[in-house]
Design a protein around this motif. Structure first.
Motif, PDB file in Angstrom:
ATOM      1  N   ARG A  68       0.837  -1.215   0.000  1.00 27.42           N
ATOM      2  CA  ARG A  68       0.000   0.000   0.000  1.00 27.42           C
ATOM      3  C   ARG A  68       0.867   1.259   0.000  1.00 27.42           C
ATOM      4  O   ARG A  68       0.534   2.257  -0.650  1.00 27.42           O
ATOM      5  CB  ARG A  68      -0.944  -0.045   1.202  1.00 27.42           C
TER       6      ARG A  68
ATOM      7  N   VAL B 203      -7.115  -7.560  -1.986  1.00 25.79           N
ATOM      8  CA  VAL B 203      -8.112  -6.577  -2.416  1.00 25.79           C
ATOM      9  C   VAL B 203      -8.861  -5.987  -1.223  1.00 25.79           C
ATOM     10  O   VAL B 203      -9.093  -4.772  -1.166  1.00 25.79           O
ATOM     11  CB  VAL B 203      -9.100  -7.218  -3.415  1.00 25.79           C
TER      12      VAL B 203
ATOM     13  N   THR C 286      -8.728  -1.998  -0.443  1.00 27.18           N
ATOM     14  CA  THR C 286      -9.979  -1.228  -0.450  1.00 27.18           C
ATOM     15  C   THR C 286     -10.200  -0.528   0.884  1.00 27.18           C
ATOM     16  O   THR C 286     -10.611   0.645   0.927  1.00 27.18           O
ATOM     17  CB  THR C 286     -11.167  -2.158  -0.764  1.00 27.18           C
ATOM     18  N   LYS C 287      -9.901  -1.232   1.992  1.00 33.00           N
ATOM     19  CA  LYS C 287     -10.053  -0.628   3.314  1.00 33.00           C
ATOM     20  C   LYS C 287      -9.140   0.579   3.489  1.00 33.00           C
ATOM     21  O   LYS C 287      -9.430   1.468   4.299  1.00 33.00           O
ATOM     22  CB  LYS C 287      -9.753  -1.666   4.398  1.00 33.00           C
TER      23      LYS C 287
ATOM     24  N   GLN D  97      -8.598   1.818  -4.833  1.00 33.99           N
ATOM     25  CA  GLN D  97      -9.562   1.093  -5.655  1.00 33.99           C
ATOM     26  C   GLN D  97      -8.896  -0.144  -6.253  1.00 33.99           C
ATOM     27  O   GLN D  97      -7.909  -0.040  -6.983  1.00 33.99           O
ATOM     28  CB  GLN D  97     -10.087   1.976  -6.778  1.00 33.99           C
TER      29      GLN D  97
ATOM     30  N   ALA E 148      -9.582  -4.560  -7.469  1.00 29.98           N
ATOM     31  CA  ALA E 148     -10.466  -5.698  -7.730  1.00 29.98           C
ATOM     32  C   ALA E 148      -9.616  -6.918  -8.027  1.00 29.98           C
ATOM     33  O   ALA E 148      -8.485  -6.804  -8.510  1.00 29.98           O
ATOM     34  CB  ALA E 148     -11.408  -5.407  -8.901  1.00 29.98           C
TER      35      ALA E 148
ATOM     36  N   LEU F  81      -9.849   1.847 -12.592  1.00 32.89           N
ATOM     37  CA  LEU F  81      -9.508   1.005 -11.453  1.00 32.89           C
ATOM     38  C   LEU F  81      -7.996   1.015 -11.311  1.00 32.89           C
ATOM     39  O   LEU F  81      -7.281   0.692 -12.254  1.00 32.89           O
ATOM     40  CB  LEU F  81     -10.019  -0.426 -11.690  1.00 32.89           C
TER      41      LEU F  81
END
Length: 380
Positions: A236, A261, A265-266, A270, A272, A295
């Motif tokens: 991240r 994912v 997302t948390k 973005q 997937a 995305l």
């Protein structure tokens, strides 16, 4: 040459197109028609050459023309050397057979886990993908029969021999009917493979795929040494600090893909997942958004990633290393295309370091490893 010219029926061609496969690999062009004609195959091909689909597709096609198998009397047997490959090959069968007119049930069986769920799962299974030892265990328990096997596939036969499965393989061969089709794939053609060829194959079609060298000069490769518990925060951190707008992240399993994912997302990124566990609609939607730049992160397994072709993809991250150097080269080769520079990042835990050295040696390039122990990842 399109897949439709290889003798596959419309439903199977449609299933191939749904996975974003645009044209067959060279080995598929040769193997698929020959297998459909009932010929034995001796294929010399490395991992990543497209060999799995080259036998999966024609087997599924042939099974559309056959009646369903008797319960626990499997019709096709695929022998593989490792659990990981068993799961991967079974996934390919399941992906391509999901919407065929006649459903074909496939099961992967392998050691290292409880045998009972596999025994129960064999009901109505027509295709078994197995490691030799676990298959013999199931046979000893009368959980399945091999007397109706029409097609035998030996995938990565050289690795099975290297791992000492020769005796187990001989015991399995003795239980198979003589009147069958045999398909053998190996990365090399040594004496042991020649012996198997002489004893098992009948006038085989020989297919040898010479791999093209991947040009890695346009790809900037970087690796980061990181403890396992800091791998997620580091991923991240790299995405956010590098302001990455389009990054393909590779993982080794569907579970890893989903977990990555969720964490991305948390943390406001973005993302997937695209893997065999997602519906076709979800995979198509994720890939469309990713290609359109809507995305930021697509997290993929090696199986599904074969259909991802983006000319100007700037970043690839190996969250988990692949099992072979060839897969590593295929992964990072998703970037650095069309004369555009790309960046490939690998996250290396202590237990990965030996394997990563092998990858570098096979690739012929040294990759700088950056220390991250002092990097403040708080908040990521």
């Amino acid at each position: 040459m399109p897949f439709s010219s290889l003798g596959l029926s419309k439903p199977l061609v449609k299933a191939v197109a749904a996975q974003s496969y645009t044209k067959p690999y060279p080995i598929q062009q040769e193997a698929i028609p020959a297998i459909l004609q009932g010929r034995d195959i001796l294929g010399i091909a490395q991992t990543g050459s497209g060999k799995t689909a080259s036998f999966v597709l024609p087997i599924l096609e042939l099974f559309q023309r056959k009646p369903a198998a008797r319960n626990r009397f499997v019709k096709a047997l695929v022998l593989v050397p490792t659990r990981e490959l068993a799961v991967q090959v079974a996934d390919v069968f399941q992906v391509f057979s999901a919407k065929l007119p006649r459903p074909v049930k496939t099961l992967a069986v392998y050691g290292g886990v409880s045998i009972n769920p596999q025994m129960m799962g064999l009901r109505d299974v027509e295709i078994v993908v197995a490691t030799p030892g676990r298959l013999l265990d199931l046979m000893s328990a009368n959980a399945l029969q091999l007397s109706d096997v029409d097609i035998l596939v030996l995938d990565e036969a050289d690795k099975m021999l290297d791992l000492g499965f020769e005796e187990e393989m001989e015991r399995i061969f003795d239980r198979l009917p003589r009147n069958r089709q045999t398909i053998l794939f190996s990365a090399t053609l040594g004496d042991a493979i020649q012996d198997i060829n002489a004893s098992l194959l009948r006038n085989p079609v020989k297919i040898e795929v010479v791999e093209e060298e991947q040009n890695l000069d346009l790809i900037k490769q970087i690796a980061y040494r990181v403890d396992a518990e800091r791998k997620g925060p580091l991923l991240r951190y790299l995405i956010k600090s590098g302001q990455m707008k389009q990054v393909l992240v590779f993982v080794s399993s569907t579970r890893s893909a989903d977990n990555v994912v969720v964490k991305l997302t948390k943390n406001g990124i973005q993302a997937a997942a695209i893997h065999s566990g997602r519906t076709q609609g979800a995979r198509t939607d994720a890939l469309t958004k990713f290609k359109a730049g809507k995305l930021a992160v697509l997290v993929a397994t090696d199986l599904i990633s074969r259909g991802i072709d983006i000319q100007l993809l700037p970043h690839v991250i190996n969250f988990e290393l692949p099992r072979s150097p060839k897969d590593y080269i295929h992964r990072i080769g998703r970037t650095g295309r069309a004369e555009a520079e790309g960046e490939a990042i690998s996250l290396i835990c202590p237990e990965d370091e030996h394997h990563f050295k092998i990858i570098q040696k096979k690739m012929g390039k040294r990759v700088e490893i950056i220390e991250t122990a002092e990097l403040d990842l708080m908040g990521y």
